[in-house]
Enzyme design. Structure first.
Site, PDB file in Angstrom:
ATOM      1  N   ALA A 175      -8.904  31.861  80.035  1.00 43.94           N
ATOM      2  CA  ALA A 175      -8.417  30.476  80.127  1.00 43.94           C
ATOM      3  C   ALA A 175      -9.488  29.598  80.767  1.00 43.94           C
ATOM      4  O   ALA A 175     -10.114  29.993  81.756  1.00 43.94           O
ATOM      5  CB  ALA A 175      -7.134  30.431  80.957  1.00 43.94           C
ATOM      6  N   ASN A 179     -25.684  21.570  81.647  1.00 44.21           N
ATOM      7  CA  ASN A 179     -25.464  20.704  80.488  1.00 44.21           C
ATOM      8  C   ASN A 179     -25.137  19.292  80.935  1.00 44.21           C
ATOM      9  O   ASN A 179     -24.402  19.101  81.911  1.00 44.21           O
ATOM     10  CB  ASN A 179     -24.315  21.268  79.636  1.00 44.21           C
ATOM     11  CG  ASN A 179     -24.394  20.840  78.198  1.00 44.21           C
ATOM     12  OD1 ASN A 179     -25.381  20.227  77.772  1.00 44.21           O
ATOM     13  ND2 ASN A 179     -23.360  21.151  77.440  1.00 44.21           N
ATOM     14  N   TYR A 192     -18.091  21.816  84.939  1.00 42.67           N
ATOM     15  CA  TYR A 192     -17.923  22.991  84.061  1.00 42.67           C
ATOM     16  C   TYR A 192     -19.038  24.009  84.299  1.00 42.67           C
ATOM     17  O   TYR A 192     -18.789  25.209  84.475  1.00 42.67           O
ATOM     18  CB  TYR A 192     -17.927  22.504  82.611  1.00 42.67           C
ATOM     19  CG  TYR A 192     -17.654  23.574  81.570  1.00 42.67           C
ATOM     20  CD1 TYR A 192     -16.376  24.098  81.388  1.00 42.67           C
ATOM     21  CD2 TYR A 192     -18.681  24.051  80.747  1.00 42.67           C
ATOM     22  CE1 TYR A 192     -16.121  25.059  80.414  1.00 42.67           C
ATOM     23  CE2 TYR A 192     -18.439  25.002  79.780  1.00 42.67           C
ATOM     24  CZ  TYR A 192     -17.154  25.502  79.614  1.00 42.67           C
ATOM     25  OH  TYR A 192     -16.918  26.453  78.646  1.00 42.67           O
TER      26      TYR A 192
HETATM   27  P1  NAD Z   1      -9.125  26.254  74.202  1.00 39.38           P
HETATM   28  O1  NAD Z   1      -8.971  24.961  74.917  1.00 39.38           O
HETATM   29  O2  NAD Z   1      -8.877  26.285  72.736  1.00 39.38           O
HETATM   30  O3  NAD Z   1      -8.192  27.374  74.884  1.00 39.38           O
HETATM   31  C1  NAD Z   1      -8.072  27.519  76.271  1.00 39.38           C
HETATM   32  C2  NAD Z   1      -6.708  28.083  76.581  1.00 39.38           C
HETATM   33  O4  NAD Z   1      -6.599  28.209  78.009  1.00 39.38           O
HETATM   34  C3  NAD Z   1      -5.588  27.145  76.131  1.00 39.38           C
HETATM   35  O5  NAD Z   1      -4.631  27.865  75.417  1.00 39.38           O
HETATM   36  C4  NAD Z   1      -5.031  26.596  77.440  1.00 39.38           C
HETATM   37  O6  NAD Z   1      -3.663  26.265  77.376  1.00 39.38           O
HETATM   38  C5  NAD Z   1      -5.301  27.762  78.380  1.00 39.38           C
HETATM   39  N1  NAD Z   1      -5.270  27.296  79.770  1.00 39.38           N
HETATM   40  C6  NAD Z   1      -5.883  26.197  80.290  1.00 39.38           C
HETATM   41  N2  NAD Z   1      -5.550  26.048  81.590  1.00 39.38           N
HETATM   42  C7  NAD Z   1      -4.731  27.076  81.909  1.00 39.38           C
HETATM   43  C8  NAD Z   1      -4.049  27.453  83.087  1.00 39.38           C
HETATM   44  N3  NAD Z   1      -4.147  26.731  84.215  1.00 39.38           N
HETATM   45  N4  NAD Z   1      -3.264  28.551  83.064  1.00 39.38           N
HETATM   46  C9  NAD Z   1      -3.143  29.285  81.936  1.00 39.38           C
HETATM   47  N5  NAD Z   1      -3.768  28.970  80.779  1.00 39.38           N
HETATM   48  C10 NAD Z   1      -4.551  27.875  80.758  1.00 39.38           C
HETATM   49  O7  NAD Z   1     -10.596  26.747  74.553  1.00 39.38           O
HETATM   50  P2  NAD Z   1     -11.520  27.855  73.849  1.00 39.38           P
HETATM   51  O8  NAD Z   1     -12.599  27.156  73.108  1.00 39.38           O
HETATM   52  O9  NAD Z   1     -10.729  28.875  73.140  1.00 39.38           O
HETATM   53  O10 NAD Z   1     -12.210  28.479  75.153  1.00 39.38           O
HETATM   54  C11 NAD Z   1     -11.778  29.687  75.753  1.00 39.38           C
HETATM   55  C12 NAD Z   1     -12.768  30.049  76.854  1.00 39.38           C
HETATM   56  O11 NAD Z   1     -14.090  30.135  76.322  1.00 39.38           O
HETATM   57  C13 NAD Z   1     -12.842  28.998  77.976  1.00 39.38           C
HETATM   58  O12 NAD Z   1     -13.012  29.665  79.212  1.00 39.38           O
HETATM   59  C14 NAD Z   1     -14.093  28.210  77.630  1.00 39.38           C
HETATM   60  O13 NAD Z   1     -14.647  27.596  78.739  1.00 39.38           O
HETATM   61  C15 NAD Z   1     -14.967  29.306  77.068  1.00 39.38           C
HETATM   62  N6  NAD Z   1     -16.049  28.828  76.186  1.00 39.38           N
HETATM   63  C16 NAD Z   1     -15.793  28.232  74.987  1.00 39.38           C
HETATM   64  C17 NAD Z   1     -16.852  27.817  74.189  1.00 39.38           C
HETATM   65  C18 NAD Z   1     -16.640  27.189  72.828  1.00 39.38           C
HETATM   66  O14 NAD Z   1     -17.627  26.896  72.151  1.00 39.38           O
HETATM   67  N7  NAD Z   1     -15.425  26.980  72.379  1.00 39.38           N
HETATM   68  C19 NAD Z   1     -18.166  27.976  74.624  1.00 39.38           C
HETATM   69  C20 NAD Z   1     -18.397  28.574  75.863  1.00 39.38           C
HETATM   70  C21 NAD Z   1     -17.329  29.015  76.630  1.00 39.38           C
END
Ligand code: NAD
Length: 466
Positions: free
Chosen positions: A306, A364, A370
């Site tokens: 998350a 970034n 972040y």
């Molecule tokens: P997303 O926003 O689609 O999903 C994140 C999920 O976390 C959501 O379902 C949200 O409801 C849940 N969440 C947020 N706060 C919460 C809380 N307090 N308690 C419980 N659940 C909570 O994001 P994503 O793109 O799937 O990213 C997932 C992970 O990967 C994150 O940690 C993000 O930082 C990391 N990430 C993503 C990318 C990318 O390119 N998408 C790149 C680097 C890192």
């Protein structure tokens, strides 16, 4: 999420236009499909000269286990190790044969001059690697070596492998595995991951395999009988993680905030897992997770996925955005780990996997909050790894650091920045949530006991922070 340019260059006209203008030409990457062979082609395997045969013997045993078609160069003495493991290797005759995997045991390289053996092995076959091919070099952990020239030569491997990753293109990945002396039997899960289509978007990485206790697994269902919890599992990367862990045999407890209940329930029921609505920043989050876990006899793994972004340049960022991002992405993970470890919710040989980001490595623009949180995740992993090493319960902690992954999060980025993020890597394309999920499944495997304190980027070898 759509990559229209990526689709365009797959057409014959698109190929011509991209070639003439010198534009990036992303290859459609091989990705793992259930039931397929681990290695989709033949493996050319070689070994640097020297007395220590322990890496080669492990490599040979694994190759025999996965029934790969194996080739060797005529001058190579890895043939003996292969024969002992029952692998009938064919001779690389230098013709037009193409290889899916080039695998080189460099563990005996002990000075600058001997690095030439790398050149000799790879030079003649550099153009004979298939699309989505794999280059894997195995060496010895430089930090553990006291002889200066040997440590130097082993550290040199990193520059070689990372350059190969940038040169070979066509979806070919390159990785370096440093294996500690005496930990060769722990190479299995890592070699299987890096030679297969599961590691499609992982390239230019250096992984350290140490002596931790690995558990034997059924390689068709390596997570069979395990209970694993994924935070943020209702969508995006978390959903993909839950699906891949379930595919590999785990019962997955899917956790997300109450607002996501409907989507969460859908994911959980489709993978025959369970749903748990909890805000991970709430005071009783640890206790609620512990309750759900105890009903299934404890947790074999927790995946801290998350996360949120609230981007603003530092001068414009209000305190709320700073606090929220730090608390969800970092503070809650530290609190939950402490609670789960203190209350014995995590079982012996448990695997903790955290999701960082290349923003935490490179920094970034507009992401001070972040990037701080995601760099902190790497710090947490390093410090916890040392603690777990001492507590003798066989637990491990590792992190993945995704780069540009095609999700709702990246779809929201303005077009020009999005295109730059998508193309500025060795694969010239964004990764998919499943690529992060496969990497997490490798760390979460009972067979990955030799992996502790690693951070592996899933970024197609992005230029950011490289
Ligand atoms: P997303 O926003 O689609 O999903 C994140 C999920 O976390 C959501 O379902 C949200 O409801 C849940 N969440 C947020 N706060 C919460 C809380 N307090 N308690 C419980 N659940 C909570 O994001 P994503 O793109 O799937 O990213 C997932 C992970 O990967 C994150 O940690 C993000 O930082 C990391 N990430 C993503 C990318 C990318 O390119 N998408 C790149 C680097 C890192």
């Amino acid at each position: 999420m759509s990559d229209r340019y990526g689709d365009f260059v797959q057409s014959s006209i698109g190929k011509k236009v991209a070639k003439n203008l010198g534009l990036p030409m992303p290859t459609t990457l091989d990705r793992f499909e259930s039931g397929e062979r681990l290695v989709r082609g033949s493996v050319l395997v070689g070994r640097a000269t020297g007395d220590d045969k322990s890496v080669s013997e492990s490599v040979a045993r694994i190759l025999s286990d996965v029934h790969a078609e194996v080739y060797v160069n005529s001058s190579d003495d890895i043939k003996d190790a292969l024969a002992d493991a029952g692998v009938e290797a064919k001779a690389n005759t230098g013709g037009d044969d193409q290889f899916k995997v080039l695998l080189f045991d460099a563990s005996n390289i002990s000075n600058a001059e001997q690095l030439k053996e790398l050149y000799e092995f790879f030079h003649t076959v550099a153009r004979r690697v298939e699309k989505s091919g794999r280059v894997v070099v195995v060496g010895r952990t430089p930090e553990n070596i006291t002889d200066i020239e040997t440590a130097m030569a082993q550290r040199s491997l990193e520059g070689f492998v990372k350059s190969v990753g940038k040169e070979f293109k066509r979806g070919i990945t390159a990785q370096l595995i440093y294996v500690e002396e005496g930990a060769e039997q722990n190479l299995d899960s890592t070699l299987r991951f890096f030679t297969s289509a599961r590691s499609a978007y992982v390239s230019g990485q250096v992984v350290r395999v140490s002596k931790g206790s690995s558990v034997d697994v059924d390689w068709n269902q390596p997570l069979g009988g395990k209970t694993m919890l994924v935070t943020g599992a209702s969508r995006g990367i978390g959903e993909a993680i839950a699906r891949v862990l379930a595919r590999e045999g785990a019962h997955v407890i899917c956790l997300d905030v109450p607002q996501q209940q409907a989507d969460l329930q859908k994911v959980a029921s489709e993978i025959s897992g369970s749903a748990l609505t909890v805000d991970i920043t709430s005071e009783d989050a640890g206790a609620e997770i512990a309750d759900a876990a105890q009903k299934r006899g404890g947790l074999d793994s927790i995946i801290h996925n998350a996360g949120v972004t609230r981007d603003k340049t530092l001068a414009k960022m209000d305190e709320k955005k700073w606090n929220m991002v730090i608390d969800i992405n970092l503070g809650s993970i530290a609190r939950l780990n402490r609670y789960l470890l203190d209350n014995d919710v995590l079982k012996e040989n448990a695997r903790i996997v955290c999701v960082s980001s290349i923003s935490g490595i490179a920094g970034n623009m507009g992401q001070t909050n972040y990037a701080t949180s995601k760099a902190g995740v790497i710090g947490l992993v390093n410090a916890t790894a040392k603690q777990l090493e001492d507590n003798a319960k066989g637990m491990t902690i590792n992190a993945v650091a995704p780069g540009f992954i095609e999700t709702q999060m990246t779809e929201a980025i303005p077009f020009a920045i999005r295109e730059a993020g998508r193309r500025m890597n060795s694969m010239s394309q964004g990764g998919l949530p499943v690529d992060v999920a496969e990497t997490i499944a490798w760390f979460a495997s009972p067979a990955s006991g030799g992996l502790n304190g690693n951070t592996v980027r899933v970024c197609g070898q992005s230029l950011l922070g490289a």
